[in-house]
Design a protein around this motif. Structure first.
Motif, mmCIF file in Angstrom:
data_model
loop_
_atom_site.group_PDB
_atom_site.id
_atom_site.type_symbol
_atom_site.label_atom_id
_atom_site.label_comp_id
_atom_site.label_asym_id
_atom_site.label_seq_id
_atom_site.Cartn_x
_atom_site.Cartn_y
_atom_site.Cartn_z
ATOM 1 N N LEU A 291 0.562 -1.295 -0.143
ATOM 2 C CA LEU A 291 -0.106 -0.243 -0.067
ATOM 3 C C LEU A 291 0.927 1.110 -0.264
ATOM 4 O O LEU A 291 0.235 1.543 -0.220
ATOM 5 C CB LEU A 291 -0.745 0.264 0.970
ATOM 6 C CG LEU A 291 -1.769 -1.191 1.610
ATOM 7 C CD1 LEU A 291 -2.931 -1.331 2.617
ATOM 8 C CD2 LEU A 291 -3.085 -1.038 0.094
ATOM 9 N N LEU A 292 2.247 1.336 0.899
ATOM 10 C CA LEU A 292 2.470 1.957 1.007
ATOM 11 C C LEU A 292 3.437 2.771 -0.268
ATOM 12 O O LEU A 292 3.779 3.682 -1.098
ATOM 13 C CB LEU A 292 4.208 2.501 2.034
ATOM 14 C CG LEU A 292 3.813 2.870 3.582
ATOM 15 C CD1 LEU A 292 4.778 1.922 4.111
ATOM 16 C CD2 LEU A 292 3.360 3.479 3.608
ATOM 17 N N LEU A 293 3.895 1.267 -1.278
ATOM 18 C CA LEU A 293 4.773 1.785 -2.219
ATOM 19 C C LEU A 293 4.061 1.583 -3.485
ATOM 20 O O LEU A 293 4.551 3.233 -4.271
ATOM 21 C CB LEU A 293 5.089 0.343 -3.392
ATOM 22 C CG LEU A 293 6.583 0.032 -2.390
ATOM 23 C CD1 LEU A 293 7.185 -1.314 -3.011
ATOM 24 C CD2 LEU A 293 8.008 0.944 -2.688
ATOM 25 N N ASP A 294 2.842 2.208 -2.797
ATOM 26 C CA ASP A 294 1.688 2.438 -4.148
ATOM 27 C C ASP A 294 1.899 4.321 -4.528
ATOM 28 O O ASP A 294 1.452 5.098 -5.357
ATOM 29 C CB ASP A 294 0.246 1.763 -4.288
ATOM 30 C CG ASP A 294 -0.405 1.271 -4.706
ATOM 31 O OD1 ASP A 294 0.756 0.297 -5.854
ATOM 32 O OD2 ASP A 294 -1.187 0.151 -4.313
ATOM 33 N N VAL A 295 1.633 4.697 -3.315
ATOM 34 C CA VAL A 295 1.740 5.991 -2.417
ATOM 35 C C VAL A 295 2.640 6.616 -3.126
ATOM 36 O O VAL A 295 3.204 7.751 -3.176
ATOM 37 C CB VAL A 295 1.118 6.338 -0.890
ATOM 38 C CG1 VAL A 295 1.273 7.994 -1.173
ATOM 39 C CG2 VAL A 295 -0.463 5.740 -0.851
ATOM 40 N N LEU A 296 3.975 5.982 -2.401
ATOM 41 C CA LEU A 296 5.422 6.914 -2.737
ATOM 42 C C LEU A 296 6.086 6.897 -4.073
ATOM 43 O O LEU A 296 7.341 7.047 -4.381
ATOM 44 C CB LEU A 296 6.341 5.671 -1.238
ATOM 45 C CG LEU A 296 5.699 5.445 -0.464
ATOM 46 C CD1 LEU A 296 6.606 5.126 0.950
ATOM 47 C CD2 LEU A 296 6.016 7.290 0.290
ATOM 48 N N LYS A 297 5.568 5.533 -5.308
ATOM 49 C CA LYS A 297 6.372 4.763 -6.195
ATOM 50 C C LYS A 297 6.261 6.456 -7.281
ATOM 51 O O LYS A 297 7.566 6.414 -7.544
ATOM 52 C CB LYS A 297 5.297 4.276 -6.805
ATOM 53 C CG LYS A 297 4.292 4.755 -7.428
ATOM 54 C CD LYS A 297 4.046 3.449 -8.240
ATOM 55 C CE LYS A 297 2.128 3.333 -9.463
ATOM 56 N NZ LYS A 297 1.955 3.699 -8.081
ATOM 57 N N ASP A 298 5.763 7.646 -7.024
ATOM 58 C CA ASP A 298 5.336 8.905 -8.241
ATOM 59 C C ASP A 298 6.387 10.109 -7.669
ATOM 60 O O ASP A 298 6.341 9.998 -6.027
ATOM 61 C CB ASP A 298 3.971 9.342 -7.630
ATOM 62 C CG ASP A 298 2.994 8.490 -8.481
ATOM 63 O OD1 ASP A 298 2.944 7.830 -9.164
ATOM 64 O OD2 ASP A 298 1.802 8.061 -7.889
#
Ligand code: NAI
Length: 298
Positions: A291-298
């Motif tokens: 879930l964190l990666l989804d948010v932090l990837k941008d």
């Protein structure tokens, strides 16, 4: 569908000389399970000890045509845990199910709590579950089969006045359960927790008239199902009282993200951070990392 049976299985039930543990022991034995009835036989606050309660429950099981042995070791030491599991191995050659149920109470409001009220409570509930489960775990890993049920409490999951010691121990058992569920996954060992409410000697003063509807026998059906080989859930916690069964879970709100987060952002978006709409229930830390990666990837 066939009844839920336990022929050939062996269960250790701690604190089974009375209350909830006795109910679990009698019901599993009726269903063909061989039982180690462990109980130190002390008071609600953990003072004293007697072999009587464990032996009495063994006699009850035998009168029903079941098989059981008594053990009066304390769960609260590594040696006690080893002795309890050894009792299962000596009597029945194996162990399939561990139900960590032994418990004591030493309630006091937090500002008055002293080490003698804290340590025995942590020792029996939290460390006791470690000490009994670990030697059984070795057997379970080798045979690629096991069921562990830890007795948590709504006093930990939801909080209760005067139970900082007990609540911390009981919530610790949920963390313990979740880790065991992950470590047991590839060995076909399932671990779950229960948060019961029932009228026993531990609670009869507290429940008032509602107590008459909260028979401990009504908690046992969930334990029986969670202990069975057909039940494949793991790492979960169930609320059980008077015939009502529900699942507790840890949810994570969608929350708020900003790459250069400040304290003012937290203040200004606190309602959004706390809002429960669209929450998720991560199954483990990897789910949360995704879930964190989804948010932090941008
Ligand atoms: P209980 O007092 O009848 O049963 C607890 C048993 O654990 C007793 O027989 C006691 O002798 C035994 N025990 C205590 N220390 C021990 C030790 N060191 N080694 C081995 N045995 C030991 O009370 P009850 O209500 O049946 O409690 C069973 C479990 O359920 C406990 O863990 C309790 O905290 C938990 N629980 C009970 C609730 C209720 O509403 N009755 C609510 C939430 C949790």
């Amino acid at each position: 569908m066939a009844d839920i049976g336990f022929d050939g299985k062996v269960a250790i039930i701690t604190g089974a000389g009375g209350g909830l543990g006795r109910c679990h022991a009698l019901e599993l034995a009726k269903r063909g399970c061989r039982i180690v009835v462990n109980d130190l036989g002390g008071s609600v606050s953990g003072e004293g000890g007697s072999e009587g309660p464990a032996h009495d429950v063994v006699r009850e099981i035998e009168a029903l045509g079941g098989e059981a042995v008594a053990d009066a070791s304390s769960v609260a030491t590594p040696e006690g845990g080893e002795a309890i599991v050894q009792a299962a191995l000596d009597a029945f050659g194996t162990v399939d199910i561990v139900i960590n149920n032994a418990g004591i109470l030493r309630d006091k409001s937090f500002h008055n709590m002293t080490p003698d009220l804290l340590e025995p409570v942590l020792d029996v509930h939290l460390k006791g579950a470690f000490y009994v489960t670990q030697p059984a775990w070795k057997v379970m890993r080798e045979k690629n089969y096991g069921r562990v049920i830890n007795t948590a409490s709504n006093a930990g999951i939801l909080g209760n006045f005067g139970q900082a010691n007990y609540g911390a121990a009981k919530m610790g058992l949920w963390g313990f359960t979740k880790v065991l569920a992950q470590e047991g996954a590839k060995h076909n060992i399932k671990a779950n927790a229960i948060a019961p409410v029932a009228k026993t000697r531990m609670t009869e003063q507290l429940l008032g008239p509602l107590g008459d509807k909260l028979e401990p026998e009504l908690v046992t059906p969930v334990v029986v199902w969670l202990a069975h080989e057909d039940c494949d859930v793991t790492g979960e916690a169930y609320s059980i009282a008077g015939g009502q069964v529900s699942r507790f879970f840890v949810g994570r709100t969608p929350g708020y993200y900003k790459h250069d987060l400040t304290a003012e952002d937290v203040r200004d978006h606190f309602a959004e951070i706390r809002a429960e709409d669209g929450y998720s229930v991560p199954g483990g830390i990897n789910d949360e990392l995704r879930l964190l990666l989804d948010v932090l990837k941008d």
